[in-house]
Design a protein around this motif. Sequence first.
Motif, PDB file in Angstrom:
ATOM      1  N   VAL A 113     -15.597  77.155 -66.114  1.00 41.39           N
ATOM      2  CA  VAL A 113     -14.750  78.348 -66.031  1.00 41.39           C
ATOM      3  C   VAL A 113     -13.286  77.940 -65.903  1.00 41.39           C
ATOM      4  N   SER A 114     -12.433  78.604 -66.669  1.00 41.40           N
ATOM      5  CA  SER A 114     -10.996  78.350 -66.619  1.00 41.40           C
ATOM      6  C   SER A 114     -10.246  79.665 -66.738  1.00 41.40           C
ATOM      7  N   GLY A 115      -8.924  79.606 -66.607  1.00 38.62           N
ATOM      8  CA  GLY A 115      -8.106  80.797 -66.700  1.00 38.62           C
ATOM      9  C   GLY A 115      -7.942  81.273 -68.129  1.00 38.62           C
ATOM     10  N   PRO A 116      -7.599  82.536 -68.307  1.00 41.92           N
ATOM     11  CA  PRO A 116      -7.548  83.133 -69.646  1.00 41.92           C
ATOM     12  C   PRO A 116      -6.398  82.652 -70.507  1.00 41.92           C
ATOM     13  N   PHE A 117      -5.370  82.068 -69.889  1.00 39.30           N
ATOM     14  CA  PHE A 117      -4.207  81.608 -70.648  1.00 39.30           C
ATOM     15  C   PHE A 117      -3.987  80.105 -70.511  1.00 39.30           C
ATOM     16  N   ASP A 118      -4.911  79.414 -69.879  1.00 40.07           N
ATOM     17  CA  ASP A 118      -4.775  77.970 -69.711  1.00 40.07           C
ATOM     18  C   ASP A 118      -4.873  77.265 -71.064  1.00 40.07           C
ATOM     19  N   ALA A 119      -4.122  76.170 -71.215  1.00 37.90           N
ATOM     20  CA  ALA A 119      -4.286  75.328 -72.391  1.00 37.90           C
ATOM     21  C   ALA A 119      -5.734  74.848 -72.454  1.00 37.90           C
ATOM     22  N   ALA A 120      -6.305  74.803 -73.659  1.00 37.95           N
ATOM     23  CA  ALA A 120      -7.740  74.555 -73.817  1.00 37.95           C
ATOM     24  C   ALA A 120      -7.981  73.216 -74.494  1.00 37.95           C
ATOM     25  N   PRO A 121      -8.732  72.315 -73.853  1.00 41.47           N
ATOM     26  CA  PRO A 121      -8.965  70.990 -74.436  1.00 41.47           C
ATOM     27  C   PRO A 121     -10.088  70.990 -75.473  1.00 41.47           C
ATOM     28  N   ILE A 122      -9.832  70.336 -76.598  1.00 46.37           N
ATOM     29  CA  ILE A 122     -10.890  70.017 -77.555  1.00 46.37           C
ATOM     30  C   ILE A 122     -11.426  68.635 -77.170  1.00 46.37           C
ATOM     31  N   PRO A 123     -12.736  68.473 -77.004  1.00 47.93           N
ATOM     32  CA  PRO A 123     -13.275  67.183 -76.573  1.00 47.93           C
ATOM     33  C   PRO A 123     -12.834  66.042 -77.497  1.00 47.93           C
ATOM     34  N   PRO A 124     -12.735  64.810 -76.970  1.00 45.56           N
ATOM     35  CA  PRO A 124     -12.175  63.695 -77.739  1.00 45.56           C
ATOM     36  C   PRO A 124     -12.837  63.461 -79.090  1.00 45.56           C
ATOM     37  N   SER A 125     -14.163  63.581 -79.159  1.00 49.45           N
ATOM     38  CA  SER A 125     -14.865  63.283 -80.416  1.00 49.45           C
ATOM     39  C   SER A 125     -15.335  64.535 -81.148  1.00 49.45           C
ATOM     40  N   SER A 126     -14.862  65.697 -80.722  1.00 51.97           N
ATOM     41  CA  SER A 126     -15.331  66.947 -81.310  1.00 51.97           C
ATOM     42  C   SER A 126     -14.753  67.175 -82.700  1.00 51.97           C
ATOM     43  N   GLU A 127     -15.606  67.630 -83.608  1.00 58.71           N
ATOM     44  CA  GLU A 127     -15.169  68.028 -84.946  1.00 58.71           C
ATOM     45  C   GLU A 127     -15.514  69.482 -85.246  1.00 58.71           C
ATOM     46  N   LYS A 128     -16.324  70.104 -84.389  1.00 58.74           N
ATOM     47  CA  LYS A 128     -16.793  71.461 -84.686  1.00 58.74           C
ATOM     48  C   LYS A 128     -16.709  72.336 -83.440  1.00 58.74           C
ATOM     49  N   TYR A 129     -15.488  72.477 -82.927  1.00 58.88           N
ATOM     50  CA  TYR A 129     -15.279  73.308 -81.737  1.00 58.88           C
ATOM     51  C   TYR A 129     -15.043  74.740 -82.186  1.00 58.88           C
ATOM     52  N   ASP A 130     -15.757  75.686 -81.559  1.00 58.25           N
ATOM     53  CA  ASP A 130     -15.841  77.053 -82.052  1.00 58.25           C
ATOM     54  C   ASP A 130     -15.520  78.050 -80.947  1.00 58.25           C
ATOM     55  N   TRP A 131     -15.036  79.198 -81.325  1.00 58.30           N
ATOM     56  CA  TRP A 131     -14.691  80.282 -80.398  1.00 58.30           C
ATOM     57  C   TRP A 131     -15.816  81.321 -80.378  1.00 58.30           C
ATOM     58  N   GLU A 132     -15.933  82.088 -79.312  1.00 60.88           N
ATOM     59  CA  GLU A 132     -16.892  83.192 -79.219  1.00 60.88           C
ATOM     60  C   GLU A 132     -16.378  84.213 -78.204  1.00 60.88           C
ATOM     61  N   VAL A 133     -15.892  85.353 -78.665  1.00 57.29           N
ATOM     62  CA  VAL A 133     -15.508  86.407 -77.743  1.00 57.29           C
ATOM     63  C   VAL A 133     -16.776  87.093 -77.232  1.00 57.29           C
ATOM     64  N   GLU A 134     -16.826  87.323 -75.911  1.00 58.52           N
ATOM     65  CA  GLU A 134     -18.022  87.926 -75.322  1.00 58.52           C
ATOM     66  C   GLU A 134     -17.658  88.830 -74.150  1.00 58.52           C
ATOM     67  N   LEU A 135     -18.451  89.866 -73.980  1.00 59.61           N
ATOM     68  CA  LEU A 135     -18.386  90.694 -72.784  1.00 59.61           C
ATOM     69  C   LEU A 135     -19.097  89.974 -71.649  1.00 59.61           C
ATOM     70  N   GLY A 136     -18.376  89.741 -70.539  1.00 59.05           N
ATOM     71  CA  GLY A 136     -18.972  89.129 -69.361  1.00 59.05           C
ATOM     72  C   GLY A 136     -19.325  90.181 -68.325  1.00 59.05           C
ATOM     73  N   VAL A 137     -20.528  90.075 -67.782  1.00 59.32           N
ATOM     74  CA  VAL A 137     -21.035  91.006 -66.774  1.00 59.32           C
ATOM     75  C   VAL A 137     -21.054  90.286 -65.432  1.00 59.32           C
ATOM     76  N   VAL A 138     -20.386  90.844 -64.440  1.00 57.01           N
ATOM     77  CA  VAL A 138     -20.325  90.235 -63.111  1.00 57.01           C
ATOM     78  C   VAL A 138     -21.333  90.923 -62.190  1.00 57.01           C
ATOM     79  N   ILE A 139     -22.188  90.119 -61.576  1.00 54.44           N
ATOM     80  CA  ILE A 139     -23.234  90.656 -60.701  1.00 54.44           C
ATOM     81  C   ILE A 139     -22.645  90.988 -59.332  1.00 54.44           C
ATOM     82  N   GLY A 140     -23.038  92.152 -58.782  1.00 53.06           N
ATOM     83  CA  GLY A 140     -22.474  92.615 -57.521  1.00 53.06           C
ATOM     84  C   GLY A 140     -23.367  92.431 -56.313  1.00 53.06           C
ATOM     85  N   LYS A 141     -24.671  92.338 -56.537  1.00 57.25           N
ATOM     86  CA  LYS A 141     -25.583  92.113 -55.413  1.00 57.25           C
ATOM     87  C   LYS A 141     -26.818  91.385 -55.919  1.00 57.25           C
TER      88      LYS A 141
END
Length: 292
Positions: A113-141
């Motif tokens: 987990v990181s902040g929404p505006f933090d700079a984002a690292p691509i792993p050193p040997s990665s060639e296929k780094y992909d994005w995915e927008v998702e709705l996150g559900v936070v559990i309350g109890k």
Amino acid sequence: MSIKLARLGERGQEEPAVVTVDANGGEKYFSLAPLTRDIDGSFFANDGIGRTRQALRAGELPELSAAGLRVGAPIARPGSVVCIGMNYAAHAAESGSAPPEIPVVFLKPSNTVSGPFDAAPIPPSSEKYDWEVELGVVIGKEATYLSDASIAMDYVAGYVVANDLSEREYQLPGAAGQWTKGKSLPASTPLGPWLVPADEVDAGRLRLRSLVNGEGRQDSSTADLIFDVATLVHHVSQYMLLEPGDVILTGTPEGVALSGRFPYLQPGDVVELDIEGLGRQRQEFYRQGAAE
């Protein structure tokens, strides 16, 4: 008056806050320090959202200036980040799979987990780094072995924007490909900017979008989810203990690089994500060096 929960400050030193929004869209920021040390499982388990509203009505929270402050993830290190795969039919198709008949469930480490505006690292040997927008559900109890999906929404505290960043070469091909490998990379789960309480959101009709370098990639609605929020919370509770502050990522719609229609992320790329009513993220990507 509606509210949004946030955590502001440098990484590891974030302070809990609440943002109020009036009928004209005007915003004010207030410190939650008089109520809680952080926005975490304990906060939700002890009716933190209800106590926040009560404290605001009573004028008990000091106003603060958010100018210049980093925006952190709105939840302090969830105990579990539970993910749902291929929960939009069109995304399942672009991934080469049939739509699932039961939810596909996997886990991400909470340290992703990181902040929404933090700079984002691509792993050193990665060639296929992909994005995915998702709705996150936070559990309350605490939720375990819920009897029926009809009661599942009682266990939802709120919603967040999430980016489920994924390294496809680590995730999919050959005998060594594993979802855990492709989904566990550092800073691969930006959350936020806010947590919006569940009673202020119609989670079944939210537009969600992603852009890369200003060009549209994903544009869909949570109305297209194969398994809705209530179904997912009920289903996951049959297989694990959901605790306050845990997050369920509900899956991503079509329009990712895995489809073959778009290039994978490269250093210097900028990804923007937004979900209607939940805010907007922005990450600039860079190549992370290998450890010495």
